[in-house]
Design an enzyme around this catalytic site. Structure first.
Site, PDB file in Angstrom:
ATOM      1  N   HIS A   1       4.619   3.786  -4.847  1.00 14.63           N
ATOM      2  CA  HIS A   1       4.549   4.006  -6.293  1.00 14.63           C
ATOM      3  C   HIS A   1       3.110   4.131  -6.798  1.00 14.63           C
ATOM      4  CE1 HIS A   1       4.152  -0.500  -6.594  1.00 14.63           C
ATOM      5  NE2 HIS A   1       3.368  -0.166  -7.621  1.00 14.63           N
TER       6      HIS A   1
ATOM      7  N   ASP B   1       8.733   1.532  -0.324  1.00 18.54           N
ATOM      8  CA  ASP B   1       7.541   1.495  -1.182  1.00 18.54           C
ATOM      9  C   ASP B   1       6.267   1.374  -0.357  1.00 18.54           C
ATOM     10  OD1 ASP B   1       6.264   1.698  -3.627  1.00 18.54           O
ATOM     11  OD2 ASP B   1       6.243  -0.469  -3.971  1.00 18.54           O
TER      12      ASP B   1
ATOM     13  N   SER C   1      -0.910  -3.758  -6.871  1.00 18.97           N
ATOM     14  CA  SER C   1       0.026  -3.060  -5.991  1.00 18.97           C
ATOM     15  C   SER C   1      -0.702  -2.400  -4.827  1.00 18.97           C
ATOM     16  CB  SER C   1       0.788  -2.001  -6.783  1.00 18.97           C
ATOM     17  OG  SER C   1       1.616  -2.583  -7.754  1.00 18.97           O
TER      18      SER C   1
END
Length: 460
Positions: A102, A132, A205
Protein backbone atom coordinates in the site's frame (compact mmCIF):
# COMPACT_ATOMS: atom_id res chain seq x y z
CA UNK A 1 -8.84 -5.52 57.20
CA UNK A 2 -8.40 -2.09 58.84
CA UNK A 3 -7.88 1.09 56.87
CA UNK A 4 -4.13 1.32 57.51
CA UNK A 5 -3.53 -2.22 56.27
CA UNK A 6 -5.76 -1.59 53.23
CA UNK A 7 -3.90 1.64 52.40
CA UNK A 8 -0.55 -0.14 52.73
CA UNK A 9 -1.71 -2.96 50.41
CA UNK A 10 -2.92 -0.51 47.78
CA UNK A 11 0.32 1.49 48.08
CA UNK A 12 2.39 -1.69 47.65
CA UNK A 13 0.32 -2.72 44.60
CA UNK A 14 0.79 0.69 43.00
CA UNK A 15 4.53 0.56 43.61
CA UNK A 16 4.75 -2.95 42.15
CA UNK A 17 2.77 -1.97 39.06
CA UNK A 18 4.82 1.19 38.60
CA UNK A 19 8.07 -0.72 38.98
CA UNK A 20 6.97 -3.33 36.46
CA UNK A 21 5.90 -0.68 33.96
CA UNK A 22 9.16 1.25 34.41
CA UNK A 23 11.20 -1.88 33.83
CA UNK A 24 9.30 -2.67 30.61
CA UNK A 25 9.56 0.90 29.40
CA UNK A 26 13.29 1.35 30.12
CA UNK A 27 14.75 -1.40 27.92
CA UNK A 28 17.78 0.34 26.42
CA UNK A 29 17.58 0.15 22.63
CA UNK A 30 20.10 2.94 21.98
CA UNK A 31 22.93 0.71 20.71
CA UNK A 32 20.49 -1.29 18.61
CA UNK A 33 19.11 1.87 16.98
CA UNK A 34 22.62 3.09 16.18
CA UNK A 35 23.53 -0.25 14.59
CA UNK A 36 20.44 -0.82 12.45
CA UNK A 37 19.43 2.70 11.41
CA UNK A 38 21.73 2.82 8.33
CA UNK A 39 19.70 -0.03 6.79
CA UNK A 40 16.35 1.74 7.27
CA UNK A 41 15.25 4.30 4.66
CA UNK A 42 12.37 6.69 4.22
CA UNK A 43 10.28 6.28 1.08
CA UNK A 44 8.77 9.12 -0.93
CA UNK A 45 6.13 8.11 -3.46
CA UNK A 46 4.43 10.05 -6.24
CA UNK A 47 1.04 8.49 -6.98
CA UNK A 48 -1.66 9.00 -9.55
CA UNK A 49 -4.88 10.19 -7.95
CA UNK A 50 -7.95 8.01 -8.35
CA UNK A 51 -11.20 9.35 -9.79
CA UNK A 52 -12.75 9.41 -6.32
CA UNK A 53 -9.83 11.42 -4.93
CA UNK A 54 -10.06 13.88 -7.82
CA UNK A 55 -13.79 14.26 -7.15
CA UNK A 56 -13.09 14.96 -3.50
CA UNK A 57 -10.71 17.72 -4.59
CA UNK A 58 -13.18 19.21 -7.07
CA UNK A 59 -16.42 19.25 -5.10
CA UNK A 60 -16.62 21.10 -1.78
CA UNK A 61 -17.97 19.00 1.08
CA UNK A 62 -20.92 21.37 1.61
CA UNK A 63 -22.10 20.90 -2.00
CA UNK A 64 -21.78 17.12 -1.78
CA UNK A 65 -23.76 17.12 1.44
CA UNK A 66 -26.73 18.91 -0.14
CA UNK A 67 -26.60 17.70 -3.75
CA UNK A 68 -25.09 14.21 -3.44
CA UNK A 69 -21.73 12.67 -4.39
CA UNK A 70 -22.35 12.78 -8.15
CA UNK A 71 -22.72 16.55 -8.44
CA UNK A 72 -20.90 17.94 -11.48
CA UNK A 73 -18.89 21.15 -11.24
CA UNK A 74 -16.68 22.98 -13.77
CA UNK A 75 -13.29 21.31 -14.23
CA UNK A 76 -10.58 23.06 -12.26
CA UNK A 77 -6.81 22.94 -12.49
CA UNK A 78 -6.27 20.10 -10.04
CA UNK A 79 -3.02 18.17 -9.71
CA UNK A 80 -3.38 14.62 -11.06
CA UNK A 81 -0.74 13.26 -8.69
CA UNK A 82 -0.11 13.32 -4.97
CA UNK A 83 2.86 12.59 -2.72
CA UNK A 84 2.91 10.10 0.12
CA UNK A 85 5.56 8.54 2.32
CA UNK A 86 6.51 5.37 4.10
CA UNK A 87 9.48 3.31 5.21
CA UNK A 88 11.59 0.49 3.76
CA UNK A 89 14.68 -1.47 4.77
CA UNK A 90 17.51 -3.35 3.07
CA UNK A 91 17.36 -7.15 3.11
CA UNK A 92 20.19 -7.61 0.62
CA UNK A 93 23.55 -5.88 0.10
CA UNK A 94 22.78 -5.60 -3.62
CA UNK A 95 20.03 -3.04 -3.12
CA UNK A 96 16.83 -5.02 -2.46
CA UNK A 97 14.43 -3.49 0.06
CA UNK A 98 11.16 -4.56 1.66
CA UNK A 99 8.18 -2.27 2.18
CA UNK A 100 4.36 -2.47 2.02
CA UNK A 101 2.25 -2.86 -1.10
CA UNK A 102 0.00 0.00 0.00
CA UNK A 103 3.02 2.32 0.30
CA UNK A 104 3.94 2.03 -3.40
CA UNK A 105 0.54 1.15 -4.90
CA UNK A 106 -0.16 3.15 -8.10
CA UNK A 107 3.26 4.80 -7.81
CA UNK A 108 4.64 6.67 -10.80
CA UNK A 109 7.90 7.40 -8.97
CA UNK A 110 9.55 5.96 -5.86
CA UNK A 111 12.53 7.60 -4.14
CA UNK A 112 14.35 6.43 -1.02
CA UNK A 113 16.35 8.61 1.35
CA UNK A 114 19.28 7.03 3.19
CA UNK A 115 20.26 8.07 6.70
CA UNK A 116 23.14 10.12 5.25
CA UNK A 117 20.47 12.15 3.33
CA UNK A 118 21.32 10.72 -0.11
CA UNK A 119 18.29 10.26 -2.35
CA UNK A 120 18.08 7.35 -4.81
CA UNK A 121 15.32 6.44 -7.27
CA UNK A 122 13.96 2.94 -6.70
CA UNK A 123 12.30 0.41 -9.00
CA UNK A 124 9.32 -1.70 -7.91
CA UNK A 125 10.41 -5.28 -8.56
CA UNK A 126 6.99 -6.61 -7.64
CA UNK A 127 4.15 -6.18 -5.19
CA UNK A 128 1.57 -8.47 -3.60
CA UNK A 129 -1.64 -6.85 -2.40
CA UNK A 130 -2.89 -9.86 -0.49
CA UNK A 131 0.04 -9.93 1.95
CA UNK A 132 0.78 -6.18 1.62
CA UNK A 133 4.42 -6.87 0.73
CA UNK A 134 6.44 -5.06 -1.95
CA UNK A 135 10.02 -5.50 -3.10
CA UNK A 136 12.09 -2.50 -4.24
CA UNK A 137 15.50 -2.34 -5.93
CA UNK A 138 18.06 0.46 -6.13
CA UNK A 139 21.23 0.49 -8.20
CA UNK A 140 24.54 -0.19 -6.53
CA UNK A 141 25.82 -2.66 -3.98
CA UNK A 142 27.41 -2.96 -0.56
CA UNK A 143 24.33 -1.54 1.17
CA UNK A 144 23.81 -2.25 4.90
CA UNK A 145 21.81 -5.47 5.29
CA UNK A 146 19.57 -6.30 8.22
CA UNK A 147 19.62 -9.71 9.87
CA UNK A 148 16.41 -11.75 9.79
CA UNK A 149 15.18 -13.23 13.05
CA UNK A 150 13.21 -16.36 13.87
CA UNK A 151 9.53 -15.50 14.31
CA UNK A 152 8.81 -18.90 15.87
CA UNK A 153 11.07 -17.94 18.78
CA UNK A 154 9.34 -14.58 19.27
CA UNK A 155 7.37 -14.65 22.54
CA UNK A 156 4.29 -12.75 23.62
CA UNK A 157 5.46 -10.13 26.13
CA UNK A 158 8.88 -9.76 24.52
CA UNK A 159 10.15 -6.21 23.99
CA UNK A 160 10.34 -5.05 20.36
CA UNK A 161 11.36 -1.88 18.52
CA UNK A 162 10.07 -0.17 15.37
CA UNK A 163 11.90 2.41 13.27
CA UNK A 164 10.06 4.45 10.64
CA UNK A 165 8.97 7.84 9.37
CA UNK A 166 5.65 8.64 11.07
CA UNK A 167 4.09 11.69 9.43
CA UNK A 168 7.36 12.14 7.53
CA UNK A 169 9.57 12.44 10.62
CA UNK A 170 12.55 10.29 9.56
CA UNK A 171 14.17 7.68 11.80
CA UNK A 172 11.70 7.78 14.64
CA UNK A 173 12.06 4.87 17.05
CA UNK A 174 9.24 3.50 19.19
CA UNK A 175 9.24 0.49 21.52
CA UNK A 176 6.70 -1.83 23.07
CA UNK A 177 5.95 -5.50 23.55
CA UNK A 178 4.51 -8.33 21.49
CA UNK A 179 0.82 -8.45 22.40
CA UNK A 180 -0.16 -11.55 20.39
CA UNK A 181 0.86 -13.72 17.44
CA UNK A 182 -1.06 -15.37 14.59
CA UNK A 183 -3.64 -12.58 14.46
CA UNK A 184 -6.14 -12.30 11.61
CA UNK A 185 -7.20 -8.75 10.78
CA UNK A 186 -10.58 -7.91 9.16
CA UNK A 187 -11.06 -11.51 8.04
CA UNK A 188 -7.84 -11.65 6.04
CA UNK A 189 -6.22 -15.08 6.46
CA UNK A 190 -3.19 -14.64 4.17
CA UNK A 191 -1.04 -13.16 6.95
CA UNK A 192 -0.72 -14.35 10.58
CA UNK A 193 0.04 -10.87 11.93
CA UNK A 194 2.22 -10.06 14.92
CA UNK A 195 0.24 -7.74 17.20
CA UNK A 196 2.19 -5.22 19.29
CA UNK A 197 1.54 -2.09 21.33
CA UNK A 198 4.37 -0.24 19.57
CA UNK A 199 3.24 3.28 18.63
CA UNK A 200 2.79 3.45 14.84
CA UNK A 201 1.27 6.11 12.63
CA UNK A 202 1.07 6.92 8.90
CA UNK A 203 4.63 6.76 7.58
CA UNK A 204 5.66 3.80 9.75
CA UNK A 205 4.25 1.46 7.09
CA UNK A 206 6.90 -0.75 5.53
CA UNK A 207 9.41 -0.27 8.33
CA UNK A 208 11.12 -3.05 10.29
CA UNK A 209 10.11 -4.49 13.66
CA UNK A 210 13.17 -5.62 15.65
CA UNK A 211 13.72 -8.00 18.53
CA UNK A 212 16.22 -7.12 21.24
CA UNK A 213 19.06 -8.77 19.27
CA UNK A 214 18.62 -6.32 16.40
CA UNK A 215 17.05 -8.92 14.10
CA UNK A 216 14.04 -8.09 11.94
CA UNK A 217 11.00 -10.11 12.98
CA UNK A 218 8.29 -8.18 11.11
CA UNK A 219 7.31 -5.60 8.53
CA UNK A 220 5.08 -2.93 10.07
CA UNK A 221 1.85 -2.89 8.09
CA UNK A 222 -1.22 -1.43 9.77
CA UNK A 223 -2.93 -0.23 12.91
CA UNK A 224 -6.38 -0.89 14.30
CA UNK A 225 -8.00 2.46 14.98
CA UNK A 226 -11.35 4.16 15.26
CA UNK A 227 -9.80 7.59 14.75
CA UNK A 228 -7.13 7.05 12.09
CA UNK A 229 -4.38 7.46 14.69
CA UNK A 230 -2.55 5.07 16.98
CA UNK A 231 -4.74 3.46 19.67
CA UNK A 232 -2.44 0.76 21.05
CA UNK A 233 -3.00 -1.94 18.41
CA UNK A 234 -0.35 -2.32 15.72
CA UNK A 235 0.15 -5.21 13.30
CA UNK A 236 3.28 -6.43 11.55
CA UNK A 237 3.77 -9.03 8.81
CA UNK A 238 6.03 -11.85 10.10
CA UNK A 239 9.41 -11.54 8.40
CA UNK A 240 9.40 -15.17 7.24
CA UNK A 241 6.14 -14.56 5.36
CA UNK A 242 7.51 -11.32 3.87
CA UNK A 243 10.78 -12.94 2.78
CA UNK A 244 8.93 -15.83 1.11
CA UNK A 245 6.86 -13.32 -0.85
CA UNK A 246 9.98 -11.28 -1.70
CA UNK A 247 11.78 -14.33 -3.09
CA UNK A 248 8.82 -15.12 -5.35
CA UNK A 249 8.58 -11.52 -6.51
CA UNK A 250 12.30 -11.52 -7.28
CA UNK A 251 12.11 -14.81 -9.15
CA UNK A 252 8.70 -14.64 -10.86
CA UNK A 253 7.45 -11.07 -10.49
CA UNK A 254 4.34 -12.52 -8.84
CA UNK A 255 3.27 -14.75 -5.97
CA UNK A 256 2.13 -18.27 -6.85
CA UNK A 257 0.01 -19.77 -4.10
CA UNK A 258 -1.12 -23.30 -3.44
CA UNK A 259 -4.77 -24.35 -3.40
CA UNK A 260 -6.55 -27.01 -1.37
CA UNK A 261 -10.19 -26.08 -2.03
CA UNK A 262 -11.84 -25.96 1.39
CA UNK A 263 -13.73 -23.45 3.49
CA UNK A 264 -12.64 -23.49 7.14
CA UNK A 265 -13.65 -22.20 10.54
CA UNK A 266 -12.23 -22.39 14.05
CA UNK A 267 -13.37 -24.88 16.65
CA UNK A 268 -15.01 -23.21 19.66
CA UNK A 269 -15.76 -24.68 23.06
CA UNK A 270 -19.14 -26.10 22.07
CA UNK A 271 -17.88 -27.67 18.86
CA UNK A 272 -14.90 -29.14 20.72
CA UNK A 273 -17.34 -30.87 23.06
CA UNK A 274 -19.44 -32.16 20.16
CA UNK A 275 -16.32 -33.59 18.48
CA UNK A 276 -15.12 -35.02 21.82
CA UNK A 277 -11.96 -32.96 21.74
CA UNK A 278 -10.21 -32.24 25.03
CA UNK A 279 -9.91 -28.56 24.07
CA UNK A 280 -10.75 -26.28 21.12
CA UNK A 281 -8.19 -27.11 18.43
CA UNK A 282 -7.97 -27.84 14.74
CA UNK A 283 -9.63 -26.38 11.65
CA UNK A 284 -13.18 -27.44 10.77
CA UNK A 285 -13.97 -27.96 7.08
CA UNK A 286 -17.34 -26.39 6.31
CA UNK A 287 -17.27 -26.79 2.53
CA UNK A 288 -15.24 -28.68 -0.08
CA UNK A 289 -15.02 -27.26 -3.60
CA UNK A 290 -15.91 -29.86 -6.27
CA UNK A 291 -12.99 -31.13 -8.39
CA UNK A 292 -10.52 -29.48 -6.00
CA UNK A 293 -7.46 -31.17 -4.46
CA UNK A 294 -9.46 -31.58 -1.25
CA UNK A 295 -12.31 -33.31 -3.09
CA UNK A 296 -9.92 -35.62 -4.93
CA UNK A 297 -8.23 -36.52 -1.65
CA UNK A 298 -11.56 -37.48 -0.09
CA UNK A 299 -11.88 -34.65 2.43
CA UNK A 300 -15.45 -33.92 3.51
CA UNK A 301 -17.40 -31.09 5.12
CA UNK A 302 -17.44 -31.80 8.85
CA UNK A 303 -13.88 -33.13 8.96
CA UNK A 304 -11.57 -31.50 11.52
CA UNK A 305 -7.94 -31.11 10.42
CA UNK A 306 -5.77 -31.68 13.49
CA UNK A 307 -2.31 -31.97 11.92
CA UNK A 308 -0.50 -30.99 8.73
CA UNK A 309 2.74 -32.84 7.95
CA UNK A 310 2.95 -33.83 11.61
CA UNK A 311 2.51 -30.27 12.91
CA UNK A 312 -0.41 -29.77 15.32
CA UNK A 313 -3.06 -27.30 14.12
CA UNK A 314 -4.37 -25.14 16.95
CA UNK A 315 -6.51 -22.82 14.81
CA UNK A 316 -7.50 -22.09 11.22
CA UNK A 317 -4.99 -19.25 10.83
CA UNK A 318 -2.13 -21.64 11.54
CA UNK A 319 -3.29 -24.12 8.89
CA UNK A 320 -3.77 -21.36 6.30
CA UNK A 321 -0.30 -20.02 7.05
CA UNK A 322 1.18 -23.46 6.37
CA UNK A 323 -0.80 -23.81 3.14
CA UNK A 324 0.11 -20.31 1.92
CA UNK A 325 3.79 -21.11 2.35
CA UNK A 326 3.68 -24.50 0.66
CA UNK A 327 4.45 -24.63 -3.06
CA UNK A 328 1.85 -26.02 -5.48
CA UNK A 329 2.18 -29.62 -6.65
CA UNK A 330 3.39 -30.68 -3.21
CA UNK A 331 1.80 -33.59 -1.34
CA UNK A 332 0.68 -32.79 2.20
CA UNK A 333 -0.20 -35.27 4.93
CA UNK A 334 -3.24 -34.41 7.05
CA UNK A 335 -4.51 -35.96 10.26
CA UNK A 336 -8.29 -35.66 10.18
CA UNK A 337 -10.97 -36.34 12.79
CA UNK A 338 -14.05 -37.95 11.20
CA UNK A 339 -16.82 -39.81 13.02
CA UNK A 340 -14.75 -39.75 16.23
CA UNK A 341 -11.92 -41.57 14.43
CA UNK A 342 -8.55 -40.07 13.50
CA UNK A 343 -7.25 -40.93 10.06
CA UNK A 344 -4.52 -39.77 7.71
CA UNK A 345 -5.29 -38.33 4.29
CA UNK A 346 -2.80 -37.24 1.62
CA UNK A 347 -3.59 -34.40 -0.77
CA UNK A 348 -1.65 -32.85 -3.63
CA UNK A 349 -1.98 -29.07 -3.71
CA UNK A 350 -2.66 -27.31 -7.01
CA UNK A 351 -2.07 -23.69 -8.02
CA UNK A 352 -4.53 -21.17 -6.63
CA UNK A 353 -6.92 -19.93 -9.36
CA UNK A 354 -5.83 -16.28 -9.24
CA UNK A 355 -5.97 -14.64 -12.66
CA UNK A 356 -3.13 -12.16 -12.59
CA UNK A 357 -0.46 -10.83 -10.25
CA UNK A 358 -1.68 -8.06 -7.96
CA UNK A 359 0.86 -5.63 -9.31
CA UNK A 360 4.14 -5.65 -11.19
CA UNK A 361 6.60 -2.98 -12.16
CA UNK A 362 5.71 -1.40 -15.47
CA UNK A 363 8.97 -2.46 -17.12
CA UNK A 364 8.22 -6.18 -16.83
CA UNK A 365 6.27 -8.18 -19.39
CA UNK A 366 3.62 -10.74 -18.59
CA UNK A 367 3.92 -13.78 -20.82
CA UNK A 368 0.32 -14.82 -20.12
CA UNK A 369 -1.35 -11.64 -21.35
CA UNK A 370 -1.93 -8.19 -19.94
CA UNK A 371 -2.05 -7.52 -16.20
CA UNK A 372 -5.69 -6.70 -15.47
CA UNK A 373 -5.19 -5.96 -11.80
CA UNK A 374 -7.71 -8.44 -10.41
CA UNK A 375 -7.77 -11.71 -8.49
CA UNK A 376 -10.44 -14.31 -9.26
CA UNK A 377 -11.55 -17.77 -8.17
CA UNK A 378 -13.94 -20.43 -9.39
CA UNK A 379 -17.52 -20.35 -8.16
CA UNK A 380 -18.42 -22.91 -5.52
CA UNK A 381 -21.29 -25.35 -6.04
CA UNK A 382 -23.49 -23.31 -3.68
CA UNK A 383 -22.67 -20.08 -5.51
CA UNK A 384 -23.52 -21.65 -8.86
CA UNK A 385 -26.79 -22.98 -7.47
CA UNK A 386 -27.84 -19.68 -5.90
CA UNK A 387 -26.86 -17.59 -8.92
CA UNK A 388 -28.48 -19.93 -11.43
CA UNK A 389 -25.32 -19.82 -13.57
CA UNK A 390 -23.60 -22.75 -15.25
CA UNK A 391 -20.16 -21.23 -14.87
CA UNK A 392 -18.15 -18.06 -14.33
CA UNK A 393 -15.45 -16.63 -12.10
CA UNK A 394 -15.85 -14.49 -8.99
CA UNK A 395 -13.81 -11.29 -8.78
CA UNK A 396 -12.19 -11.29 -5.33
CA UNK A 397 -10.00 -8.19 -5.50
CA UNK A 398 -9.56 -5.22 -7.85
CA UNK A 399 -6.33 -3.22 -7.72
CA UNK A 400 -6.88 0.52 -7.84
CA UNK A 401 -5.64 2.12 -11.02
CA UNK A 402 -5.57 -1.16 -12.95
CA UNK A 403 -7.25 -2.05 -16.24
CA UNK A 404 -10.19 -3.74 -14.52
CA UNK A 405 -10.69 -0.82 -12.14
CA UNK A 406 -10.80 1.61 -15.08
CA UNK A 407 -13.58 -0.53 -16.57
CA UNK A 408 -15.44 -0.20 -13.24
CA UNK A 409 -15.29 -3.92 -12.52
CA UNK A 410 -15.86 -4.49 -8.79
CA UNK A 411 -15.05 -7.12 -6.20
CA UNK A 412 -18.05 -9.45 -6.00
CA UNK A 413 -18.80 -9.32 -9.74
CA UNK A 414 -19.21 -12.65 -11.51
CA UNK A 415 -17.62 -12.62 -14.98
CA UNK A 416 -19.50 -14.94 -17.32
CA UNK A 417 -18.11 -14.06 -20.77
CA UNK A 418 -15.35 -12.13 -22.53
CA UNK A 419 -16.16 -10.92 -26.07
CA UNK A 420 -19.17 -13.27 -26.07
CA UNK A 421 -16.88 -16.21 -25.28
CA UNK A 422 -18.36 -18.11 -22.34
CA UNK A 423 -16.13 -18.27 -19.26
CA UNK A 424 -16.78 -21.42 -17.24
CA UNK A 425 -13.83 -21.30 -14.84
CA UNK A 426 -10.55 -19.57 -14.03
CA UNK A 427 -8.58 -21.62 -16.54
CA UNK A 428 -10.85 -20.46 -19.35
CA UNK A 429 -10.55 -16.89 -18.10
CA UNK A 430 -6.74 -16.98 -18.08
CA UNK A 431 -6.67 -18.54 -21.57
CA UNK A 432 -8.96 -15.80 -22.92
CA UNK A 433 -6.94 -12.99 -21.29
CA UNK A 434 -3.74 -14.34 -22.83
CA UNK A 435 -5.16 -13.54 -26.30
CA UNK A 436 -5.88 -9.87 -25.59
CA UNK A 437 -3.91 -7.26 -27.53
CA UNK A 438 -2.86 -3.75 -26.56
CA UNK A 439 -5.51 -1.06 -27.29
CA UNK A 440 -8.16 -3.74 -27.81
CA UNK A 441 -11.56 -3.07 -26.20
CA UNK A 442 -13.01 -6.21 -24.63
CA UNK A 443 -16.70 -6.74 -23.83
CA UNK A 444 -16.99 -8.15 -20.32
CA UNK A 445 -20.31 -9.82 -19.48
CA UNK A 446 -20.93 -10.02 -15.76
CA UNK A 447 -23.49 -10.42 -13.01
CA UNK A 448 -23.62 -7.82 -10.27
CA UNK A 449 -26.14 -8.28 -7.47
CA UNK A 450 -28.20 -10.58 -9.71
CA UNK A 451 -28.23 -7.98 -12.50
CA UNK A 452 -26.67 -8.79 -15.89
CA UNK A 453 -24.28 -6.13 -17.23
CA UNK A 454 -21.78 -5.65 -20.05
CA UNK A 455 -18.84 -3.27 -19.61
CA UNK A 456 -16.08 -2.29 -21.99
CA UNK A 457 -12.49 -2.87 -20.85
CA UNK A 458 -9.65 -1.21 -22.79
CA UNK A 459 -6.41 -3.18 -22.76
CA UNK A 460 -3.26 -1.12 -22.30
Amino acid sequence: MNNSVLKQSVYTAVLSTAAFGTQAATVDFSNLVANVSPAVVSVSVTKKMTEQELLQQQVPELLRRFFGPNIMVPQQAIPQEKNSYGTAFFVDKNGYLLTNHHVIENASKVTITLNDRREIDATVVGSDERTDVALLKVKGNDYPELKVGNVDQLRVGEAVLAIGSPFGFDYSASAGIVSAKMRNVTGEHAVPFIQTDVAMNPGNSGGPLFNQRGEVVGVNSRIFSGTGGYMGLSFSIPIDVAMDVAEQLKKNGRVIRSYLGVQLQDIDRTLAESYRLAKPEGALITQVTPNSPAARAGLRAGDVILQLNGNPIRETAQLLNFLNRTAPQQVIELQVLRNDQRQRISAMLSTAPDATPAQQSSNKTNQQGPVLGIAIRNLSADELRHSGLKGGVLVQEVSRGGIAAEARIQAGDIITALNNQSIQNSQAFIAAVAQFKKDQVVRVSLMRKNQAMIVGMRIR
